[in-house]
Design a protein around this motif. Structure first.
Motif, short mmCIF file in Angstrom:
data_model
loop_
_atom_site.label_atom_id
_atom_site.label_comp_id
_atom_site.label_asym_id
_atom_site.label_seq_id
_atom_site.Cartn_x
_atom_site.Cartn_y
_atom_site.Cartn_z
N ARG A 1 0.89 -1.04 0.22
CA ARG A 1 0.10 0.07 -0.12
C ARG A 1 0.93 1.27 -0.07
O ARG A 1 1.80 1.31 0.77
N SER A 2 0.52 1.99 -0.87
CA SER A 2 1.24 3.55 -0.88
C SER A 2 1.12 4.24 0.21
O SER A 2 0.07 4.08 0.97
N PRO A 3 1.71 5.30 0.38
CA PRO A 3 1.08 6.30 1.43
C PRO A 3 -0.11 7.01 1.16
O PRO A 3 -0.57 7.36 2.20
N GLY A 4 -0.55 6.79 -0.07
CA GLY A 4 -1.91 7.55 -0.19
C GLY A 4 -2.93 6.53 -0.24
O GLY A 4 -4.13 6.67 -0.69
N SER A 5 -2.79 5.16 0.46
CA SER A 5 -3.61 4.17 0.49
C SER A 5 -3.90 3.59 -0.78
O SER A 5 -4.97 2.96 -0.80
N ARG A 6 -3.32 3.60 -1.79
CA ARG A 6 -3.36 2.85 -3.12
C ARG A 6 -2.66 1.56 -2.97
O ARG A 6 -1.41 1.47 -2.61
N LEU A 7 -3.37 0.48 -3.43
CA LEU A 7 -2.93 -0.91 -3.65
C LEU A 7 -2.02 -0.88 -4.78
O LEU A 7 -2.30 -0.48 -5.84
N VAL A 8 -0.81 -1.65 -4.56
CA VAL A 8 0.13 -1.92 -5.71
C VAL A 8 0.76 -3.22 -5.61
O VAL A 8 0.87 -3.81 -4.54
#
Length: 302
Positions: free
Chosen positions: A52-59
């Motif tokens: 999860r990115s710092p902006g809460s996006r799953l990667v």
């Protein structure tokens, strides 16, 4: 009669293992700015984590194996390939979001696509009928167009690197195969790839593998989707590679309406294969919904 090439000289990427077969304890807590949740799979180039990115996006975070990171010139190659991959903007490729070639183990992050691979779809729900094959082929051809437009050659297009999402297929793992392949070739004289899905020129001399090699792999993927097997049969690595170089593909079970097109993609001579744009045009208008069998719909919903 010529002998098949020795298996020991052709290392290949391994098929990813399902998440349930991989211990969560193998996952680091953080890679770069990303919080890591679990190990999704691993192959010849490295391991893939859900993060999860710092902006809460799953990667999907791909971390390169240490033996490549330590090789001379790898980081420079990886940096250039990652920069090119970030310029790929096609609908049928998940966007490359971030990369770090200078990390202890270089990594590359792409948008996470919650969908099974084509390999798993065929194994779980059976082979695809012609309308679904046309939708699959059109999506893959369009993805290759976007990839090739940035100067990248995928080099490892296979069922495990195709995700089947609700709105069409996605091609993954582009942007780093070339860097790994070039490093492997420099170190050992060997070629990265997957038996049964590699073009003859890639097997004989990876330096000659251009966009036409990906079109050959596209043909192989469509044969697998139509029949449940590759066009050069089963067996040991050496036997499969030998057939790909010297024998004609097995197209039994491929729908008659697609056989000539797929056969042209599998021409031994890369100059005689149609470019991805011609493959896309030959397939005509395709409905991505044709890919969604009842079983796959239920699986995607879960």
């Amino acid at each position: 009669m010529p002998q098949p090439p020795a298996a020991a000289t052709r290392p290949v990427t391994a098929a990813p293992r399902p998440p349930g077969q991989v211990s969560q304890q193998q996952s680091p807590a953080r890679i770069g700015p990303y919080e890591v949740f679990q190990l999704l799979g691993e192959g010849g180039m490295g391991r893939v984590f859900l993060a999860r990115s710092p902006g809460s996006r799953l990667v999907a975070l791909k971390v390169i194996r240490p033996e490549y990171a330590e090789a001379s010139n790898f980081r420079g190659r990886f940096r250039r390939e990652a920069e090119s991959a970030r310029r790929v903007s096609g609908f049928f490729t998940p966007p490359v979001l971030d990369a770090d070639a200078d990390a202890p183990q270089p990594w590359l992050a792409t948008a996470y696509v919650p969908a099974p691979s084509l390999h798993d779809v065929v194994r779980s729900f059976g082979v695809l009928p012609e309308p679904a094959l046309r939708a699959l082929g059109a999506g893959l051809a369009e993805a290759l167009l976007a990839i090739h437009d940035t100067g990248i050659v995928h080099r490892d297009l296979k069922p495990g690197n195709v995700l089947v999402a609700e709105d069409g297929p996605r091609v993954i793992d582009f942007g780093i195969s070339s860097a790994v392949d070039a490093t492997q070739l420099t170190r050992t004289g060997a070629v990265m790839g997957t038996p049964g899905f590699m073009a003859p020129e890639q097997i004989v001399s990876s330096r000659e593998a251009g966009p036409a090699a990906d079109v050959f792999s596209l043909g192989c993927v469509l044969v697998f989707a139509a029949t449940g097997r590759g066009p050069f049969g089963a067996g040991g690595t050496a036997e499969i590679l030998y057939r790909a170089v010297h024998q004609q593909p097995q197209l039994d079970g491929v729908p008659q309406g697609l056989s000539p097109l797929i056969g042209s993609c599998l021409d031994k001579d890369p100059a005689r294969r149609p470019p991805a744009a011609s493959v896309l045009a030959a397939l005509g208008a395709a409905d991505p919904a044709a890919l969604l069998t009842e079983g796959l719909r239920e699986d995607l919903a879960r």
